[in-house]
Design an enzyme around this catalytic site. Structure first.
Site, PDB file in Angstrom:
ATOM      1  N   THR A  75       0.754  -1.039  -0.053  1.00 26.41           N
ATOM      2  CA  THR A  75      -0.006   0.235   0.026  1.00 26.41           C
ATOM      3  C   THR A  75       0.624   1.248   0.318  1.00 26.41           C
ATOM      4  O   THR A  75       0.392   2.301  -0.189  1.00 26.41           O
ATOM      5  CB  THR A  75      -0.954   0.039   1.222  1.00 26.41           C
ATOM      6  N   ASP A 103       8.128  -0.895  -8.323  1.00 29.46           N
ATOM      7  CA  ASP A 103       8.623  -2.213  -8.225  1.00 29.46           C
ATOM      8  C   ASP A 103       7.653  -3.074  -7.474  1.00 29.46           C
ATOM      9  O   ASP A 103       7.901  -3.919  -6.683  1.00 29.46           O
ATOM     10  CB  ASP A 103      10.030  -2.064  -7.237  1.00 29.46           C
ATOM     11  N   ASP A 157       8.973   0.501 -13.504  1.00 33.41           N
ATOM     12  CA  ASP A 157       9.791  -0.535 -13.067  1.00 33.41           C
ATOM     13  C   ASP A 157       8.868  -1.619 -12.255  1.00 33.41           C
ATOM     14  O   ASP A 157       9.533  -2.443 -11.327  1.00 33.41           O
ATOM     15  CB  ASP A 157      11.117  -0.706 -12.574  1.00 33.41           C
ATOM     16  N   ARG A 182      12.871  -0.782 -19.715  1.00 33.11           N
ATOM     17  CA  ARG A 182      14.120  -0.070 -19.782  1.00 33.11           C
ATOM     18  C   ARG A 182      15.236  -1.119 -19.335  1.00 33.11           C
ATOM     19  O   ARG A 182      14.823  -2.044 -18.453  1.00 33.11           O
ATOM     20  CB  ARG A 182      14.078   1.168 -19.067  1.00 33.11           C
TER      21      ARG A 182
END
Length: 336
Positions: free
Chosen positions: A127, A166, A187, A249
């Site tokens: 969260t 992430d 990412d 990337r």
């Protein structure tokens, strides 16, 4: 993301490789079921307590059935406990959530170390970054992992993974993600895994923090050499959302990501791919889009170094059976 993860992954892979229990079959049947219910009707009230009850170096499938509810806890499956199935009552019905952040190796809500782990029918969320209000004015977006997968031969079916930066750390090993929903903006699928994402919905969104994230990246794959077997393959499924994103990337000098027959929405940035810290290594990347469709699938403005893979070659080389299931481990997973 933490740049320490490559060292950690290599260290753990040496441990996994030495375990005969994780290298051998777990059979194809569930021999015992442990019920978790936060209301008290099961044997345990927390997922972690149920995992802790499984014997070390278990060699037969044990199912941990997690009943509906929101379980606010950090869950870790230790290296010595393979052959576990964690099964919820459904996506957004059973949810495991936590609010950790900072370093990727300590922030994950759900961390799995051993081989032969199956997770299905639940939601896992971090969260942090997802709340529109923070009490401290110094708050900023930080890495906050929902799931970290270290073990080989691990599968995730009908799962939701929710985060922002992430979200899913696909650390290492062969993994099969099928019919999953993965949400984030920066990412949010990253690591050195050798994984197939089959019929998964990728949602690129920063949610309430959209004003702070002007664009993002779906993948950051960390393949290190031409002999490194790792890579992310997206087979069918879709990419959509509200945040403009690059498909990936480079998180390694031989980064490899392939989208096959995926429906790409207009959120995909026309250039498609970014070299990040590996500018100059572009010809070593394997970034490809094969038979994709949708408003974001036009490759006329893509970077000039995307791989031109033949359709037949790609479908064969990057199929689930060829890329991750060479020894048939997926067929030994007990059915739902």
């Amino acid at each position: 993301m933490s740049f320490l993860f490559i060292f950690i992954a290599l260290l753990l892979s040496s441990c996994v490789g030495s375990s005969t229990a994780t290298d051998s079959t777990c059979g194809n049947k569930v021999v015992s079921t442990i019920v978790v219910d936060k209301t008290g009707s099961g044997k345990f009230r927390t997922v972690q307590a149920a995992i802790d009850s499984v014997g070390d170096m278990n060699s037969q499938w044990i199912k941990i059935k997690v009943k509906r509810g929101v379980y606010v806890e950090k869950v870790t499956i230790p290296l010595r406990k393979p052959c576990i199935i964690v099964e919820g009552d459904g996506q957004r019905v059973t949810t495991i959530t936590y609010d950790a952040h900072e370093a990727t190796d300590v922030s994950s809500t759900f961390t799995s170390y051993p081989s032969h782990i199956v997770v299905r029918n639940l939601t896992i969320m971090n969260t942090y970054n997802r709340l529109s209000f923070r009490s401290k004015p110094s708050w900023q977006i930080k890495p906050a992992v929902a799931v970290a997968v270290y073990g080989d031969k691990s599968a995730f079916y009908n799962c939701d993974f929710l985060g922002l930066q992430d979200t899913l750390w696909d650390v290492q090993g062969r993994h099969h993600f099928k019919d999953c929903y993965i949400e984030g903006a920066i990412d949010f699928i990253f690591g050195s895994g050798q994984s197939v994402y089959e019929d998964c919905h990728i949602n690129a969104t920063a949610g309430a923090l959209a004003s702070e994230v002007t664009f993002g990246y779906i993948t950051a794959q960390a393949r290190t050499s031409v002999s490194d077997p790792s890579g992310f393959v997206f087979l069918r499924g879709s990419v959509s959302g509200t945040t403009n994103v690059y498909l990936g990337r480079a998180y390694g000098p031989f980064s490899r990501v392939v989208f096959i027959q995926t429906d790409l929405a207009s959120v995909v940035i026309p250039e498609g791919w970014h070299p990040w810290h590996y500018a100059g290594h572009e010809m070593s990347f394997t970034y490809a889009e094969v038979e994709c469709k949708g408003a974001g699938s036009d490759i006329s403005k893509r970077v000039p170094w995307i791989a031109k893979l033949q359709s037949f070659y790609s479908k064969q080389r990057f199929s689930t059976s060829t890329f991750i299931d060479q020894d048939g481990w997926i067929s030994n997973i007990p059915p739902f």
